[in-house]
Design a protein around this motif. Structure first.
Motif, PDB file in Angstrom:
ATOM      1  N   LEU A  16       0.836  -1.196   0.000  1.00  0.00           N
ATOM      2  CA  LEU A  16       0.000   0.000   0.000  1.00  0.00           C
ATOM      3  C   LEU A  16       0.871   1.247   0.000  1.00  0.00           C
ATOM      4  N   GLY A  20      -0.279   9.751   0.182  1.00  0.00           N
ATOM      5  CA  GLY A  20      -0.787  10.178  -1.111  1.00  0.00           C
ATOM      6  C   GLY A  20       0.294  10.874  -1.915  1.00  0.00           C
ATOM      7  N   ASP A  62      -0.332   9.857 -12.577  1.00  0.00           N
ATOM      8  CA  ASP A  62      -1.530   9.405 -11.855  1.00  0.00           C
ATOM      9  C   ASP A  62      -1.443   9.834 -10.394  1.00  0.00           C
ATOM     10  N   ILE A  64      -2.301   9.168  -6.533  1.00  0.00           N
ATOM     11  CA  ILE A  64      -2.526   8.002  -5.679  1.00  0.00           C
ATOM     12  C   ILE A  64      -2.910   8.497  -4.287  1.00  0.00           C
ATOM     13  N   LYS A  65      -3.923   7.888  -3.699  1.00  0.00           N
ATOM     14  CA  LYS A  65      -4.340   8.258  -2.342  1.00  0.00           C
ATOM     15  C   LYS A  65      -3.540   7.474  -1.308  1.00  0.00           C
ATOM     16  N   ASP A  66      -3.450   8.017  -0.110  1.00  0.00           N
ATOM     17  CA  ASP A  66      -2.827   7.337   1.019  1.00  0.00           C
ATOM     18  C   ASP A  66      -3.472   5.969   1.194  1.00  0.00           C
ATOM     19  N   ALA A  68      -3.447   3.510  -0.971  1.00  0.00           N
ATOM     20  CA  ALA A  68      -3.872   2.897  -2.239  1.00  0.00           C
ATOM     21  C   ALA A  68      -3.088   1.610  -2.488  1.00  0.00           C
TER      22      ALA A  68
END
Length: 114
Positions: A16, A20, A62, A64-66, A68
């Protein structure tokens, strides 16, 4: 050869995003295998290497969220066993040099910093 970063070994598991950011590099390399470099802003970057595969088709730029999902832990590239190679980097990203022009930081040194 000097090893930079931290290796997290495991037979399986998801990798993960630690925070972000924006994808700065996504590649399959001979050394790092399936690798993603995230730009978190302020000159802070994280690298995730040896992924078994990518969770989806990622492209440079792109967002990316925390937390992801980046992909499953793997043994691609020059990995001797299944693991995640994780690095915290900083500096100015320069095209042509890329992530290899950034400075490496030992996350464990932060534990003893005063």
């Amino acid at each position: 050869k000097q090893h930079r970063g931290v290796d997290y070994f495991g037979r399986k598991g998801d990798v993960l995003a630690a925070g972000g950011g924006v994808i700065k590099e996504v590649a399959t390399r001979a050394d790092f295998g399936n690798m993603i470099l995230l730009d978190h802003g302020g000159g802070v970057f994280t690298r995730y290497a040896h992924l078994a595969s990518f969770a989806r088709v990622f492209a440079v730029g792109d967002r990316i969220k925390d937390g992801a999902l980046l992909g499953p832990i793997g043994a691609t590239g020059m990995a001797g066993a299944q693991h995640l190679h994780y690095e915290i980097l900083s500096g100015s990203y320069v095209a042509g040099v890329g992530s290899f022009g950034l400075s490496h930081h030992d996350p464990f040194a932060l534990l003893t910093a005063k």
